[in-house]
Design a protein around this motif. Structure first.
Motif: not given
Lengths: 479, 261, 425
Positions: C408, C400, C404, C5
């Motif tokens: 998504i 982070l 993410t 990531l």
């Protein structure tokens, strides 16, 4: 991560508003019961089951409450309201509260009058709002205030609050009756009262300065949209002048009479919860507008920067940002700079947070302004800045007022997260009370949490009702 | 209702067409809360007859035909469609709706379905017609309303006139015995009105029983077997188009005609 | 995963800078090319294009200046407190243990964060479906012709929507679960102790495979395929003859039949697993066991989020134009068919975007676990602060992880939404 929520949200809001306005008819009790509860066998069964569950829940809740000792709330009522504010200076919150109420009553009265006048001049139905309907609009806050005060150990707070309520009503009446000239400037009077209220509490400490600056700023911002003032340099002076003048006068006054007060490190309880919310929204608004304009800009740099900021802030939980406020933010300050108070750091983060959400709301409003408006303004030779300031933004901001109230409610609820980073706001007082020697380990968390929940509820519920009322009044999104 | 009300109300029970009664409305009243929208309506429509209902806005025309397929519930009197009395019985309601087509002012096509799906939805799920057969019928109908090439488009991609013709095809697909038109051309641009009226004219010539609420006087004059004039929730005057447009009897009719002609 | 990531983040930032600078350079070239090709060009400082570019350069410089100033402060301060600005700590032992989790104190920081992240996912995967179910029920209940049901649904929504989710969580945790349930030594075991409730854990019965379980699983899969086959067959019968298909009922029936026949043929390949508690009231085993903070957090968020979902459900059904319902009625569709073919497909399109944003809110609100000590992403990270791991990097990693998840979810949401949009002109 293009946000697609707004048009659909609008559709939903409009639909709900229309449903809420559907008229209801009155029936005699027997028929009413039959129609609403026992119209069919299935319906009757549902009614009985729901009633049974409801009664069981109510009895359980009642037994739970009766069982409990509310001494913990009585002992900590003050802390719930104002946290650790020095107890020998209690006159300050009271006095500042009174001045605030006066400002509120006066400006709302004057505003109500001017919208009444507008309605009359346009042959629209207009009516002066009665005290009764005010009570109906704000019943939750009034009821919960009475509930809170019932925990007080003396009658003084009760008398004090009744007087405050009377003051609001009286000042509202005064605002309504102000002569026309003063009426238009009731905003100035209200702002001045607001300044006085702040000075009583915070004195001319840096905090007082900040709030003062904020008020002057919002004031000036409001004046910018006024169209009855001339354009050009003279107009600018007339727009920004009063606010600037007020700030200068206050500065000069404090040179002569030093005013002391208490910074927000000393504040707490419900007071700091409300304060943080107001400051978060007020500070977030200008940044939010800029971010929204940036996101809609054709200029790549502005657009990219705005999008990254907005989506980063919106993609991360507030608690992460608050953790960063204590652990990360101070590291970006110059080395010789002292670490600011936790609340100061938190307010910086909350401002950034609310500005990102406000930006998305404002963007929705900007999108709702028909393109023809911009084109018509451009065609009449206005500069790009004037088009935004005088044509697009006023329409967009008016359209998003209800959504902004919604954001205010959301932020109000979100401030409860400050308790996690150790700031003594409304919710955290509950934990500190339960840690006191008299109450520790007695399992009274439920009592204090319930008390806190009711407090939050009264404000959020009233505001959300007001937001729906505003939506109807402004005709936002009506088909 | 008081007796003199009954006498004021014109009687629209002289049936035209083949002489067999398709729709029979007797002493019907309709209220919206305290407001009486329809007062003592008596009207019969014969098989293959075309009845045009005209009148000022708010006169109850739309309410009348919306009562016939139970989009509104009538409060008093009786409505019989093709021998079935309209009551609170769900089966009677569904039976009548099955035999009654309706075309709305705002089309009310289903925006999430293609034209073909719009037309075949009810035949397949209500009349249990096989898919291939339903689609073949739908294509024939689209041919008839002269837009066979639009079958796989969505309503949002078509003009208003085309949408309204799809709506007519949709109601025809149920093979109804009568079609109710609720101001079918009022929401259309002038150049599209003709295409819809032509479609309706064709239908009338083929012998479809129709009740049309419309403001198109030309259509009424040309196609109607009978014209019914309504005002203030009552049937004021009934007659053949010639009688109606050349020699109106009632003051309210004259006033209305003088305003629109 | 975390390193990956971080790599993506670095790549993203580089790409953004390249894109912005590149676009700017391209604009400048374009500007001069246009100016060269026309002889009526305005003077440079009054050219509309040039003004825009100058403004962008000014903004770019300002942003760079502010960032570099902040960065210099940051490096100076971190140097002063001896903080190393790298991500090596991810491979150091984390000294973290998580309840009901095999993680040992010797495992790395990275592993601890990953386990925490998995716990976040566990909250979301259980909570969002529950919130959807509860929210839909309440939203629909608000349309009920039953006055009592309607009012209670309204009251529920108006109450829980207007208090902070954190208050719901701490109330459920502190008042209901901790104080409302007995200690595990005196656990409440209703229904012949098939259920165990204590203020330590909840335990429910579950299913457990026996000898032929592996084979049974394959047979169930076959049954599922058969069910799908039957449903397809019913659909084609419907298309060919028009007889009502009832494909869902047929499919479920097939699956149940296969499951039952296989169960008896294999001589009972599965059995129930009854939760157990040892005599000292400490160790739970068998069944499904739920940690108390997990239950409190998940249920509280479900209670809170359901109010918002209920409003969306109600609003989206109301938002379907009234004419649609009338047209469906005029076509003699039954109530069920009206909802199935006309109202729900359209309401779903309206409801979808705000629902996605509620799912995002649920995800973000799961971080409130920190208040009641359920060890998910945020809590693990704060525990790591306590182990004097570097805060700046940890906060970056934490942000982070949530970014993410958000990306998504909203990417999937936008994708679906684009497919759902009604075609128009």
């Amino acid at each position: 991560m293009e946000s697609v929520t707004l048009p659909a949200d609008d559709a939903i809001a409009v639909a709900i508003n229309e449903a809420n306005q559907a008229p209801s008819q009155k029936l005699p009790p027997r028929e009413w019961l039959k129609k609403n509860l026992f119209s069919t066998t299935g319906n009757s069964i549902v009614s009985l089951i729901v009633l049974a569950i409801f009664l069981v829940a109510a009895i359980l809740a009642f037994r739970w409450i009766v069982d409990k000792d509310f001494a913990i709330v009585r002992a900590n009522l003050r802390s719930f309201m104002i946290g650790q504010f020095p107890r020998d200076e209690l006159w300050r919150p009271w006095a500042s509260g009174y001045v605030l109420m006066a400002a509120l009553g006066l400006t709302s009265g004057a505003l109500a009058r001017s919208s009444y006048e507008t309605a009359v001049s346009q042959d629209l139905p207009a009516e002066k709002e009665s005290v009764k309907s005010l009570v109906r609009r704000f019943w939750a806050i009034i009821a919960v205030t009475v509930f809170f005060v019932s925990f007080a150990r003396t009658a003084l707070p009760f008398i004090g609050l009744a007087a405050a309520f009377g003051l609001v009503v009286a000042m509202r009446e005064l605002g309504w009756r102000l002569p026309g000239v003063l009426q238009r400037d009731a905003g100035y009077i209200g702002a001045t009262l607001l300044v006085i209220s702040t000075l009583i509490l915070a004195g001319t400490s840096p905090l007082g300065g900040l709030v003062l600056g904020l008020i002057a700023f919002v004031w000036a911002l409001g004046e910018l949209g006024r169209r009855d003032l001339p354009a050009g340099a003279a107009g600018l002076v007339m727009r920004v002048g009063p606010a600037l003048g007020m700030a200068v006068v206050v500065y000069l006054v404090q040179l002569v009479i030093p005013l002391d007060g208490f910074g927000w490190e000393d504040w707490g309880g419900l007071h700091i919860t409300l304060f943080t919310t107001v400051v978060g929204i007020t500070l977030g608004l200008p940044f939010g507008i800029l971010l929204a304009l940036g996101r809609r800009s054709d200029l790549t740099v502005l657009k990219t920067a705005s999008v990254i900021f907005i989506e980063f802030v919106r993609g991360v939980p507030l608690i992460t940002l608050l953790l960063a406020s204590g652990l990360l933010l101070p590291l970006f300050l110059p080395v010789d700079f002292d670490r600011p108070a936790d609340l100061t750091l938190a307010i910086v983060v909350i401002t950034a947070f609310s500005s990102a959400y406000i930006a998305e709301i404002v963007r929705g409003g900007l999108q709702a302004v028909p393109k023809g408006q911009t084109e018509a303004a451009q065609a009449s030779g206005m500069s790009a800045a004037s088009v935004q300031r005088l044509i697009v933004l006023p329409q967009a901001l008016r359209a998003v007022i209800p959504a902004m109230v919604g954001q205010f409610i959301a932020l109000f609820k979100d401030t409860s997260l400050l308790s996690i980073i150790g700031i003594l706001e409304f919710l955290r007082v509950s934990d500190t009370s339960n840690a006191q020697p008299d109450f520790v380990g007695k399992g009274l968390a439920g009592v204090t949490y319930l008390f806190v929940a009711i407090g939050y509820w009264a404000f959020a519920y009233t505001l959300s009702k007001e937001s729906r009322r505003l939506e109807v009044k402004l005709g936002v999104g009506t088909r | 209702m008081s007796d003199d009300m009954t006498t004021i109300n014109a009687d629209a029970t002289q049936v035209g067409g083949t002489g067999d009664v398709m729709i029979d409305v007797t002493n019907m009243d309709k209220f919206f809360g305290d407001f009486q929208a329809l007062t003592n309506i008596n009207m019969k429509v014969g098989e293959q007859e075309v009845v045009v209902v005209i009148g000022p806005s708010g006169s109850g025309k739309s309410t009348l035909i919306r009562c016939i397929n139970r989009l509104e519930r009538h409060d008093r009197g009786s409505i019989v469609v093709d021998g079935v009395e309209l009551s609170d019985d769900i089966r009677a309601i569904q039976n009548i709706r099955r035999e009654t087509g309706m075309v709305f002012q705002s089309f009310n096509l289903f925006p999430h379905l293609t034209v073909l799906e719009n037309i075949t939805l009810a035949p397949r799920n209500v009349r249990n017609i096989p898919k291939a057969e339903a689609e073949a019928t739908a294509m024939e109908l689209l041919e008839r309303v002269k837009i066979p090439d639009q079958a796989h488009k969505f309503p949002g991609q078509m003009s208003g006139g085309q949408q309204q013709r799809v709506a007519i095809a949709r109601s025809l697909a149920m093979k109804p015995k009568v079609i109710l038109f609720d101001e079918p051309t009022s929401a259309l641009d002038p150049e599209m009105i003709k295409e819809v009226l032509d479609t309706m004219k064709d239908l009338a010539e083929e012998g479809m029983t129709m009740i049309c609420v419309t403001h198109e006087m030309g259509f009424a004059r040309e196609v109607a077997d009978r014209v019914v004039f309504m005002a203030d929730g009552e049937i004021v005057e009934v007659g053949t188009p010639e009688h109606f447009f050349t020699n109106p009897q009632e003051e309210r009719t004259k006033l209305f005609l003088s305003q629109i002609l | 995963m975390i390193q990956f990531l971080l790599g993506v983040l670095a790549l993203f930032l580089v790409l953004v800078v390249v894109y912005v600078v590149g676009k700017l350079a391209y604009d400048i070239v374009q500007l001069f090319r246009t100016r060269a090709s026309r002889d009526d060009s305005a003077v440079l400082w009054r050219d509309v294009g040039a003004i825009g570019i100058a403004a962008q350069i000014a903004v770019l410089i300002a942003i760079a200046a502010v960032l570099s100033y902040l960065w210099s402060n940051f490096t100076a301060r971190t140097e002063l407190i001896g903080l190393e600005l790298n991500f090596d700590f991810l491979d150091q032992p984390g000294n973290i243990s998580i309840a009901d989790n095999p993680l040992t104190p010797g495992d790395t920081v990275g592993a601890a964060i990953t386990e925490g992240f998995l716990n976040t996912i566990r909250i979301i995967l259980v909570g969002i479906p529950l919130a959807m179910i509860l929210g839909t029920l309440i939203g629909v209940a608000r349309f009920s012709s039953n006055w009592l049901l309607r009012k209670i649904a309204t009251g529920y929504v108006e109450f829980f929507r207007n208090i902070p989710p954190l208050v719901v969580i701490v109330f459920l945790w502190g008042a209901v679960f901790l104080n409302g349930f007995p200690r595990s030594q005196e656990a409440w075991k209703p229904l012949n102790s098939w259920f165990i409730f204590s203020n330590n854990r909840f335990a429910f019965p579950s299913l457990m495979g026996l000898d032929n379980f592996e084979l049974y699983r394959w047979l169930l899969l076959a049954g599922l395929l058969a069910a799908i086959g039957v449903a397809v067959w019913r659909t084609s019968v419907f298309n060919n003859t028009g007889t009502p298909h009832h494909r869902v009922l047929w499919g479920i029936g097939t699956l149940i039949a296969v499951a039952a026949i296989a169960y008896f043929a294999l001589g009972g390949p599965i059995t129930t697993s009854k939760p157990e508690l040892d005599d000292r009231g400490r160790v739970f085993s068998n069944g499904i066991r739920m940690q108390m903070p997990y239950a409190a957090l998940t249920f509280a968020l479900v209670i809170y989020t359901a109010t918002h979902i209920a409003e969306i459900v109600r609003g989206s059904i109301l938002a379907v134009h009234k004419g649609q319902e009338e047209a469906a009625n005029a076509l003699a569709l039954s109530t069920l068919q009206r909802y199935r073919f006309v109202i729900l497909p359209q309401a779903m399109r309206v409801a979808f975007p705000p629902l996605i944003s509620q799912f995002l809110n649920f995800t973000k609100n799961s971080s409130l676990a920190i208040a009641i000590g359920f060890t998910e992403s945020t809590s693990v990270v704060t525990n790591l602060f306590g182990q004097s791991q570097p805060a700046p990097q940890l906060i970056l990693v934490l942000a982070l992880l949530y970014l993410t998840l958000s990306l998504i979810l909203s990417a999937v949401g936008n994708l679906v939404n684009r497919r759902l949009q009604i075609v128009g002109r």
